[in-house]
Design an enzyme around this catalytic site. Structure first.
Site, PDB file in Angstrom:
ATOM      1  N   GLY A   1      71.937 -57.044-180.317  1.00  0.00           N
ATOM      2  CA  GLY A   1      71.677 -55.993-181.300  1.00  0.00           C
ATOM      3  C   GLY A   1      71.589 -54.612-180.713  1.00  0.00           C
ATOM      4  O   GLY A   1      72.059 -54.329-179.620  1.00  0.00           O
ATOM      5  N   GLY A   2      70.940 -53.738-181.482  1.00  0.00           N
ATOM      6  CA  GLY A   2      70.807 -52.342-181.084  1.00  0.00           C
ATOM      7  C   GLY A   2      71.836 -51.420-181.682  1.00  0.00           C
ATOM      8  O   GLY A   2      71.769 -50.197-181.487  1.00  0.00           O
TER       9      GLY A   2
ATOM     10  N   TYR B   1      79.544 -55.576-172.826  1.00  0.00           N
ATOM     11  CA  TYR B   1      80.753 -55.091-173.492  1.00  0.00           C
ATOM     12  C   TYR B   1      81.479 -54.043-172.646  1.00  0.00           C
ATOM     13  O   TYR B   1      82.690 -53.910-172.727  1.00  0.00           O
ATOM     14  CB  TYR B   1      80.374 -54.409-174.824  1.00  0.00           C
ATOM     15  CG  TYR B   1      80.207 -55.285-176.030  1.00  0.00           C
ATOM     16  CD1 TYR B   1      79.941 -56.645-175.926  1.00  0.00           C
ATOM     17  CD2 TYR B   1      80.303 -54.736-177.302  1.00  0.00           C
ATOM     18  CE1 TYR B   1      79.768 -57.424-177.055  1.00  0.00           C
ATOM     19  CE2 TYR B   1      80.128 -55.509-178.444  1.00  0.00           C
ATOM     20  CZ  TYR B   1      79.859 -56.853-178.308  1.00  0.00           C
ATOM     21  OH  TYR B   1      79.685 -57.614-179.431  1.00  0.00           O
TER      22      TYR B   1
ATOM     23  N   HIS C   1      72.462 -64.916-176.455  1.00  0.00           N
ATOM     24  CA  HIS C   1      71.799 -63.646-176.137  1.00  0.00           C
ATOM     25  C   HIS C   1      70.324 -63.955-175.851  1.00  0.00           C
ATOM     26  O   HIS C   1      69.449 -63.723-176.689  1.00  0.00           O
ATOM     27  CB  HIS C   1      71.958 -62.663-177.296  1.00  0.00           C
ATOM     28  CG  HIS C   1      73.369 -62.195-177.490  1.00  0.00           C
ATOM     29  ND1 HIS C   1      73.889 -61.087-176.850  1.00  0.00           N
ATOM     30  CD2 HIS C   1      74.382 -62.710-178.231  1.00  0.00           C
ATOM     31  CE1 HIS C   1      75.159 -60.932-177.191  1.00  0.00           C
ATOM     32  NE2 HIS C   1      75.478 -61.905-178.026  1.00  0.00           N
TER      33      HIS C   1
ATOM     34  N   HIS D   1      84.620 -61.174-175.580  1.00  0.00           N
ATOM     35  CA  HIS D   1      84.290 -60.957-176.992  1.00  0.00           C
ATOM     36  C   HIS D   1      85.520 -60.366-177.667  1.00  0.00           C
ATOM     37  O   HIS D   1      86.039 -59.334-177.239  1.00  0.00           O
ATOM     38  CB  HIS D   1      83.103 -59.988-177.089  1.00  0.00           C
ATOM     39  CG  HIS D   1      82.944 -59.331-178.414  1.00  0.00           C
ATOM     40  ND1 HIS D   1      81.959 -59.682-179.305  1.00  0.00           N
ATOM     41  CD2 HIS D   1      83.635 -58.304-179.005  1.00  0.00           C
ATOM     42  CE1 HIS D   1      82.048 -58.912-180.372  1.00  0.00           C
ATOM     43  NE2 HIS D   1      83.058 -58.076-180.217  1.00  0.00           N
TER      44      HIS D   1
ATOM     45  N   ARG E   1      86.940 -65.096-186.455  1.00  0.00           N
ATOM     46  CA  ARG E   1      86.471 -63.958-187.265  1.00  0.00           C
ATOM     47  C   ARG E   1      87.221 -63.854-188.584  1.00  0.00           C
ATOM     48  O   ARG E   1      86.653 -63.478-189.599  1.00  0.00           O
ATOM     49  CB  ARG E   1      86.647 -62.652-186.493  1.00  0.00           C
ATOM     50  CG  ARG E   1      85.630 -62.431-185.401  1.00  0.00           C
ATOM     51  CD  ARG E   1      85.739 -61.031-184.874  1.00  0.00           C
ATOM     52  NE  ARG E   1      84.784 -60.810-183.813  1.00  0.00           N
ATOM     53  CZ  ARG E   1      83.503 -60.508-183.984  1.00  0.00           C
ATOM     54  NH1 ARG E   1      83.038 -60.411-185.230  1.00  0.00           N
ATOM     55  NH2 ARG E   1      82.711 -60.320-182.971  1.00  0.00           N
TER      56      ARG E   1
ATOM     57  N   HIS F   1      84.706 -65.919-180.480  1.00  0.00           N
ATOM     58  CA  HIS F   1      84.713 -65.369-181.853  1.00  0.00           C
ATOM     59  C   HIS F   1      86.114 -65.374-182.447  1.00  0.00           C
ATOM     60  O   HIS F   1      86.439 -64.524-183.289  1.00  0.00           O
ATOM     61  CB  HIS F   1      84.169 -63.928-181.894  1.00  0.00           C
ATOM     62  CG  HIS F   1      82.906 -63.695-181.132  1.00  0.00           C
ATOM     63  ND1 HIS F   1      81.882 -64.603-181.074  1.00  0.00           N
ATOM     64  CD2 HIS F   1      82.504 -62.605-180.392  1.00  0.00           C
ATOM     65  CE1 HIS F   1      80.895 -64.097-180.335  1.00  0.00           C
ATOM     66  NE2 HIS F   1      81.258 -62.912-179.903  1.00  0.00           N
TER      67      HIS F   1
ATOM     68  N   ASP G   1      76.344 -67.937-180.219  1.00  0.00           N
ATOM     69  CA  ASP G   1      76.078 -66.491-180.292  1.00  0.00           C
ATOM     70  C   ASP G   1      74.642 -66.221-180.734  1.00  0.00           C
ATOM     71  O   ASP G   1      74.322 -65.161-181.270  1.00  0.00           O
ATOM     72  CB  ASP G   1      77.060 -65.800-181.238  1.00  0.00           C
ATOM     73  CG  ASP G   1      77.154 -64.289-181.006  1.00  0.00           C
ATOM     74  OD1 ASP G   1      76.722 -63.812-179.944  1.00  0.00           O
ATOM     75  OD2 ASP G   1      77.639 -63.578-181.905  1.00  0.00           O
TER      76      ASP G   1
ATOM     77  N   HIS H   1      77.231 -69.201-174.893  1.00  0.00           N
ATOM     78  CA  HIS H   1      77.160 -67.815-175.379  1.00  0.00           C
ATOM     79  C   HIS H   1      75.841 -67.615-176.112  1.00  0.00           C
ATOM     80  O   HIS H   1      75.748 -67.823-177.327  1.00  0.00           O
ATOM     81  CB  HIS H   1      78.340 -67.528-176.308  1.00  0.00           C
ATOM     82  CG  HIS H   1      78.490 -66.090-176.687  1.00  0.00           C
ATOM     83  ND1 HIS H   1      79.561 -65.308-176.302  1.00  0.00           N
ATOM     84  CD2 HIS H   1      77.692 -65.260-177.410  1.00  0.00           C
ATOM     85  CE1 HIS H   1      79.420 -64.093-176.786  1.00  0.00           C
ATOM     86  NE2 HIS H   1      78.280 -64.040-177.469  1.00  0.00           N
TER      87      HIS H   1
END
Length: 388
Positions: A75-76, A137, A70, A202, A234, A231, A290, A68
Site C-alpha cells: 500500500g501507500g 517496484y 507483502h 509485477h 488482471r 498478476h 499477494d 508473493h
C-alpha cells in the site's frame, strides 16, 4: 534452548499421503526438521524420545508455498494513512502455508529491504519458512548491500529480485536494457550463491503487457526460468498473452488469487482453467496470494480513489475449487502452490514434496481439503481447535 522434556522425534500417523503423488505410506517420521522415514505402521524402539500424533482422518500434503506476500504490508498509494498492515505467522499457518516469500511493492521509501529482512527473520523465529526478494517496484532497485549480486550472495534469506513493476503507471518505466541488466545481475548473483536468483515481475494493466519480458527472452541469452510474471490474470487480454508467452518460451506464469474479483480481474480458478485449455502445461503454472498488499483503485487519469487489503484466503479457496470441480486431480493441483513454486524459486531440492530428506513442511487437510494442522520443519504451528 531446547527443553529437556521436548521430544526429539515426531511420528505422524495419517489416513493418506499425497506427496503430491499418492503414496502407500501412512506414517511420517520427523527428525531434526526433516522427513526421516515414510512407511506403514513404523515401529519406534522403546524409550526413544518420540511424540506420536494420530491423525488417521486427515490427508498429509506438502505445506503450501506462497511466493508473493507483502509480509510488512503493502500500500501507500494514497499516502501514509493507506499503508497496509503486516502479516502474522498465525495468519500464514492457519491457511496451511509453510513457506512465504516477502516482497516490497510500490512503497520502497517508507518500507525498505532492511524492514523486509527484519520481518522475514521474525517470521522464521516464529517457525515460518520465510524468504524475500530484494528490490521493489523501482529501478534502480533498493537493496541491502547496495548491490543486487551482493544481496543474493551474502544474505541467506534473499532468493531473488522483485517485484519489479512493468506495464504499470506506478513503475519506473524501465528500458529494455535496464531490465536485461537487472535480470542478468540477479542471475549471476544467484549462481554465486547457489540460488536460482529469480526475477519476480509485477505486471500491471498497461497496454505493453508482457512485451518487455517477451523481448528480454527473444533478444538475450537469459533463460525463461530466470523470470516469472505475476498478476497475469488482471484482464482477459493479458491472460491470453500469458498463455502465448508460456507456450512460446516454455516459461512459467503466476496467477494471483484475488479475494474479490472486479469487472476486469479473473479469478485464479478461472485463470488456471483457461490457461490449461490453451495448452499450457500445469507444471508451468503457479498461484500466489499477494496478501497484505494493496488493491488500489485509480481513475482514468491515474488518480487514487480507494483501496482494499488483499488476503490469502482466496488462494486456498481457488485451489480447493480446482480439485472439487475436477479441473485438476489433487496431485497436479498441489503443484500450483507447492512443487511448481519450489522449482520456480530454486527450492525444489528440499521443499514441495514429502520425501525422505526433505523439509518436514506438512499440512494435514480433511476430506473437504480444508487445512487442519500445519507443520514447518517438523514443528506444529497450527492445529484447528475442534472443541465445542
Amino acid at each position: 534452548m531446547e527443553r529437556a522434556d521436548e521430544r526429539l522425534l515426531t511420528l505422524l500417523r495419517v489416513g493418506r499421503i499425497q506427496a503430491p503423488e499418492p503414496l502407500a505410506a501412512t506414517d511420517i517420521l520427523i527428525a531434526d526438521g526433516r522427513i526421516a522415514a515414510l512407511g506403514r505402521d513404523l515401529a519406534i524402539p522403546t524409550g526413544w524420545p518420540v511424540e506420536v500424533i494420530e491423525a488417521r482422518d486427515l490427508i498429509a500434503v506438502p505445506a503450501f508455498i506462497d511466493q508473493h506476500v507483502h509480509v510488512t504490508g503493502g500500500g501507500g498509494e494514497g499516502g501514509c494513512a493507506t499503508r497496509c498492515p503486516a502479516i502474522s505467522a498465525a495468519e500464514i499457518a492457519v491457511m496451511g502455508i509453510g513457506t512465504v516469500v516477502g516482497v516490497l511493492g510500490t512503497d520502497g521509501i517508507s518500507r525498505s529491504p532492511a524492514d523486509l529482512l527484519a520481518k522475514v527473520r521474525g517470521l522464521k523465529a516464529e517457525g515460518i519458512a520465510a524468504y524475500m526478494y530484494t528490490g521493489s517496484y523501482r529501478v534502480p532497485p533498493p537493496t541491502l548491500t547496495g548491490d543486487v549480486q551482493r544481496d543474493l550472495a551474502w544474505i541467506p534469506e534473499v532468493i531473488g529480485l522483485g517485484e519489479l513493476a512493468i506495464s504499470d503507471h506506478r513503475s519506473s518505466q524501465p528500458s529494455h536494457h535496464e531490465i536485461a541488466r537487472l535480470v542478468s545481475e540477479a542471475r549471476v548473483g544467484g549462481m554465486l550463491a547457489g540460488k536460482r536468483g529469480i526475477c519476480h515481475f509485477h505486471v500491471g494493466d498497461g497496454q505493453r503487457g508482457l512485451e518487455p519480458l517477451r523481448r528480454l527472452l527473444a533478444e538475450t541469452e537469459i533463460p525463461a526460468e530466470q523470470v516469472i510474471p505475476t498478476h497475469v490474470n488482471r484482464h482477459r487480454t493479458l491472460l491470453e498473452e500469458a498463455a502465448d508467452y508460456a507456450l512460446a518460451f516454455e516459461a512459467s506464469v503466476d496467477v494471483t488469487a484475488f479475494d474479490e474479483v472486479g469487472e476486469e480481474d479473473i479469478s485464479a480458478f478461472d485463470a488456471v482453467a483457461r490457461l490449461l485449455d490453451r495448452g499450457v502445461p500445469v507444471t508451468r503454472l503457479t498461484m500466489s496470494s499477494d496478501c497484505n498488499g494493496s488493491l488500489p483503485e485509480f481513475d482514468a487519469q491515474g488518480g487514487y480513489i480507494g483501496m482494499r487489503v488483499a488476503r490469502n484466503t482466496a488462494l486456498i479457496a481457488d485451489w480447493q475449487r480446482l480439485v472439487n470441480e475436477a479441473v485438476l486431480p489433487i496431485d497436479q493441483a498441489l503443484g500450483l502452490i507447492g512443487a511448481n513454486v519450489a522449482r520456480v524459486l530454486g527450492l525444489e531440492a528440499h521443499k514441495g514434496h514429502l520425501a525422505v530428506g526433505f523439509d518436514a513442511d506438512i499440512t494435514l487437510i480433511d476430506d473437504d481439503l480444508q487445512p487442519q494442522q500445519t507443520f514447518v520443519a517438523g514443528k506444529r504451528l497450527y492445529a484447528r481447535d475442534l472443541s465445542p
